[in-house]
Motif scaffolding. Structure first.
Motif, mmCIF file in Angstrom:
data_model
loop_
_atom_site.group_PDB
_atom_site.id
_atom_site.type_symbol
_atom_site.label_atom_id
_atom_site.label_comp_id
_atom_site.label_asym_id
_atom_site.label_seq_id
_atom_site.Cartn_x
_atom_site.Cartn_y
_atom_site.Cartn_z
ATOM 1 N N SER A 7 -5.937 3.418 5.246
ATOM 2 C CA SER A 7 -6.604 3.740 3.997
ATOM 3 C C SER A 7 -7.078 2.488 3.270
ATOM 4 C CB SER A 7 -5.677 4.546 3.081
ATOM 5 O OG SER A 7 -4.523 3.783 2.771
ATOM 6 N N HIS A 8 -6.598 1.300 3.718
ATOM 7 C CA HIS A 8 -7.041 0.048 3.109
ATOM 8 C C HIS A 8 -7.833 -0.772 4.131
ATOM 9 C CE1 HIS A 8 -7.060 -3.400 0.404
ATOM 10 N NE2 HIS A 8 -6.815 -4.133 1.468
ATOM 11 N N THR A 130 -8.070 -4.910 -5.941
ATOM 12 C CA THR A 130 -8.762 -4.134 -4.917
ATOM 13 C C THR A 130 -9.821 -3.256 -5.570
ATOM 14 O OG1 THR A 130 -7.193 -2.295 -5.046
ATOM 15 C CG2 THR A 130 -6.725 -4.039 -3.424
ATOM 16 N N SER A 132 -11.123 0.778 -5.407
ATOM 17 C CA SER A 132 -10.817 2.132 -4.954
ATOM 18 C C SER A 132 -12.127 2.896 -4.729
ATOM 19 C CB SER A 132 -9.964 2.846 -5.997
ATOM 20 O OG SER A 132 -9.749 4.199 -5.628
ATOM 21 N N SER A 141 -9.157 2.110 -0.189
ATOM 22 C CA SER A 141 -9.206 0.893 -0.986
ATOM 23 C C SER A 141 -9.732 -0.242 -0.124
ATOM 24 C CB SER A 141 -7.813 0.535 -1.536
ATOM 25 O OG SER A 141 -6.916 0.223 -0.487
ATOM 26 N N GLN A 143 -10.842 -4.697 -0.152
ATOM 27 C CA GLN A 143 -10.885 -5.986 -0.840
ATOM 28 C C GLN A 143 -12.281 -6.273 -1.361
ATOM 29 O OE1 GLN A 143 -7.314 -6.284 -1.080
ATOM 30 N NE2 GLN A 143 -8.175 -8.319 -1.416
#
Length: 385
Positions: A7-8, A130, A132, A141, A143
């Motif tokens: 998810s990131h 971060t 979203s 999410s 960077q």
């Protein structure tokens, strides 16, 4: 509900149009990003021919294998002026959206560090460390986020920079007679009724009995659909001998024409790309070729670790664009006279060089001195004072 294993991501690219796919391909093919996770989001599956991109360039280019058709000559005309001319050393090139997607999408999906998800992005929220990104079914999410989502209301909230639209409706037609000159693009035909605007026909002939015929305006307000279509019908009847034809495809588009500084909305975590980033040429609306030149610069910017909010270069060409848009905003009907004067008095290749921001100051003086000077002098004084 299906949950993705990650998810990131290090980078999230929103939108898989020209800017998004070219950026994803550039990052996926560069070993610098091989250990970075990249997510590409788009609400469409990119299986339709939803747009046509045209551009001009010297000699061979990176998209030549995908180009659908090329031309060496253009036509520009109006009620009292007609000119067919070579554009050498340039070639005018047409690229269909579907051919672009079919080439780049499989390549992007094949990179092991890139994830492709077909979902619509609802909103973006930048947080302290971060960003979203919420879609119809998930929340991710990242960077760094690259967004091609364009909000047309943003430049309309200010008055310093006029906002026009290059809006058009086109029919791809097949005729029962050989009526087109397939060696020449009808670049701008101002012989159509101007009705207080800048209006022209644009014709891309694929063969002697097949072409894309577009009715194009540079103005603030869009038309009703039937107004575009009636103009196309009238033009075909008047210029192609009343030939019978069938409509194979339709396309509609609206591109902002403004010098509004879209880059001021970029942050060090969220950067806007494509039209949303102000990558369209303000005075013409041409976007694709400029996007193909901006993407490598953005990638180098990332690799050097520079702040994303600083990804912007000032150019004197933006000032030329601004003066033209100031004129068309106040006196939209002057467009045909300005463009006709330029093509009547100067070589087409020089004009195209100018529109690609490649001319020197002497060449630019030749271009800006071609139309009647008074509107430009007035626009200049309004900007100064």
């Amino acid at each position: 509900m299906y949950f993705y294993s990650m998810s990131h991501y290090d980078y999230i690219i929103i939108g898989a149009g020209a800017a998004g796919l070219l950026l994803a391909e550039a990052m996926g093919s560069d070993s610098f990003f091989s250990n970075k996770s990249i997510l590409v989001l788009d609400k469409d599956n990119k299986t339709k021919n939803d747009r046509t991109w045209c551009f001009w360039e010297r000699g061979k280019g990176q998209f030549d294998d995908l180009v659908h058709k090329t031309w060496e000559n253009i036509y520009v005309g109006g009620q009292l002026f007609q000119k067919s001319t070579s554009i050498a050393p340039y070639t005018y090139k047409m690229l269909r959206g579907i051919d672009f997607y079919n080439h780049f999408l499989p390549k992007v999906k094949a990179y092991p560090n890139i994830t492709w998800i077909q979902e619509e992005v609802l909103y973006i929220e930048e947080k302290e460390n971060t960003v979203s990104v919420s879609t119809t079914n998930h929340k991710f999410s990242g960077q760094t986020v690259f967004s091609s989502g364009y909000d047309p209301s943003i430049p309309l909230k200010q008055k310093n920079y006029p906002v026009l639209q290059q809006h058009f409706l086109g029919w791809q037609i097949k005729t029962d007679q050989l009526v087109f000159n397939d060696g020449e693009v009808v670049f701008m035909d101002f012989s159509v009724a101007q009705k207080g605007n800048t209006r022209f026909m644009y014709v891309l002939p694929f063969s002697e009995n097949g072409a894309l015929v577009e009715y194009t305006l540079f103005s603030e307000q869009l038309l009703e659909k039937n107004e575009y279509e009636e103009a196309i019908k009238t033009y075909i009847s008047a210029n192609y001998g009343g030939t019978k034809y069938t409509i194979e495809e339709k396309e509609f588009g609206s591109i902002p024409m403004t010098c509004y500084p879209f880059h001021q909305h970029n942050t060090d975590r969220v950067i806007h790309i494509g039209i949303a980033g102000g990558w369209a040429k303000p005075s013409t609306g041409y976007t694709f070729y400029n996007t193909s030149r901006q993407v490598p610069k953005l990638v180098e910017h990332l690799k050097k670790g520079k702040r994303l909010s600083k990804f912007h270069q000032k150019s004197r060409f933006m000032f030329y664009d601004m003066l033209l848009l100031d004129i068309l905003h106040r006196n939209n009907h002057l467009g045909h006279d300005i463009f006709e004067s330029m093509f009547n008095k100067r070589k087409a290749s020089l004009i195209l060089k100018f529109l690609e921001n490649e001319t020197n100051l002497w060449e630019e003086l030749k271009i800006v001195s071609a139309p009647k000077p008074l509107p430009f002098i007035k626009a200049l004084f309004r900007r100064i004072f």
